[in-house]
Structure formats: C-alpha cells, structure tokens
Scaffold this active site. Structure first.
Site, PDB file in Angstrom:
ATOM      1  N   GLY A  49       0.949  -1.213   0.163  1.00 50.24           N
ATOM      2  CA  GLY A  49       0.075   0.163  -0.023  1.00 50.24           C
ATOM      3  C   GLY A  49       0.923   1.269   0.112  1.00 50.24           C
ATOM      4  O   GLY A  49       0.325   2.184   0.100  1.00 50.24           O
ATOM      5  N   CYS A  50       2.168   1.205  -0.074  1.00 49.53           N
ATOM      6  CA  CYS A  50       3.033   2.203  -0.137  1.00 49.53           C
ATOM      7  C   CYS A  50       3.469   2.419  -1.569  1.00 49.53           C
ATOM      8  O   CYS A  50       4.001   1.600  -2.278  1.00 49.53           O
ATOM      9  CB  CYS A  50       4.229   2.119   0.818  1.00 49.53           C
ATOM     10  SG  CYS A  50       3.912   2.183   2.437  1.00 49.53           S
ATOM     11  N   ALA A  51       3.429   3.632  -2.080  1.00 46.32           N
ATOM     12  CA  ALA A  51       3.964   3.940  -3.742  1.00 46.32           C
ATOM     13  C   ALA A  51       5.345   3.978  -3.574  1.00 46.32           C
ATOM     14  O   ALA A  51       5.982   3.307  -4.339  1.00 46.32           O
ATOM     15  CB  ALA A  51       3.630   5.197  -3.905  1.00 46.32           C
TER      16      ALA A  51
END
Length: 140
Positions: A49-51
């Site tokens: 969920g982290c770019a």
C-alpha cells in the site's frame, strides 16, 4: 541535538513557520534511522500500500516489539521515523494504532502530504498493528 522523541518533533513542527522546514526535518529524521540489513529487505517485510518501497522487520523479544525499517524515498523514510518513535520498543499491548494515527494527524501531515504518501503512512501504521497483534499472540 538529535530528535528521538515524538514530543520533540511536535514542538519543532509547532515552531516552524512553513512546511519546507518541516519536510527538511522529516528528511533529517529519516537519515537518522539505523541502517537496515539489506538481507531483510524482503518481499515478506515490504509494507503493502506504499507507493515508495518501505520495509519493516519485526523482532519480538518476548516482551517488547522492536522494528528495523527503511524506505527508498527520503520523505517517506522520515515518516517511517515518526512511526518508529511511536511504536518501536513497546509491548504489543502498548501499540495503539488509533493513538498513533491521532498523534500523526496532530502534525497536520494529512493536509500537506500527497495522497500516495498519506495512504502509505496509513499502511505503515496498519502493518505495525498487525505485527503487534502477531507478537501478542506469540506472548500468550
């Protein structure tokens, strides 16, 4: 003076007049995180969920949850440092993700971070909550 407590970050954020100074502080906080062993930067330790890429490696000593962490992005690594200040070295029962989110929100980050960074920060906090629950079940 190195900042190691979240309360000191809150005071610094309050003292700064603009977000450029706050971003510089975040970058400096990220630089102060101890280096993470490259061998632990595995897919299993990656925060979803982290770019940007973010890794959290938990170590549970039977009482306290310790976290090694890293990111490939300077500002995100500073956000990692903030989360570590609120969770690292605590017992699993002490790790309260709602409180962590509230403390982070108090810095005004949500109004100044990109939506990707805001989502990534929420993903980091959620992952730490999951690691704390896993550690707590190990202790039981």
């Amino acid at each position: 003076m190195a900042i190691t407590r979240f309360e000191d970050v809150e005071a610094e954020f309050e003292a700064f007049d603009d977000w450029d100074d706050r971003y510089r502080l975040l970058i400096d906080l990220g630089r102060a995180i101890p280096a993470m062993d490259p061998a632990t930067k595995t897919d299993a330790n990656k925060v979803r969920g982290c770019a940007s890429q973010v890794w959290l490696q938990p170590h549970f000593d039977g009482t306290h949850l310790h976290l090694d962490a890293d990111s490939d992005a300077a500002i995100v690594k500073g956000l990692v440092a903030l989360v570590l200040m609120l969770a690292n070295g605590r017992t699993p029962a002490e790790i309260d993700t709602a409180n962590i989110r509230t403390r982070l929100d108090g810095l005004g980050l949500g109004r100044h971070l990109s939506s990707n960074r805001t989502q990534g920060l929420a993903s980091m906090v959620a992952r730490i909550g999951e690691l704390a629950r896993n550690a707590q079940s190990q202790a039981a």
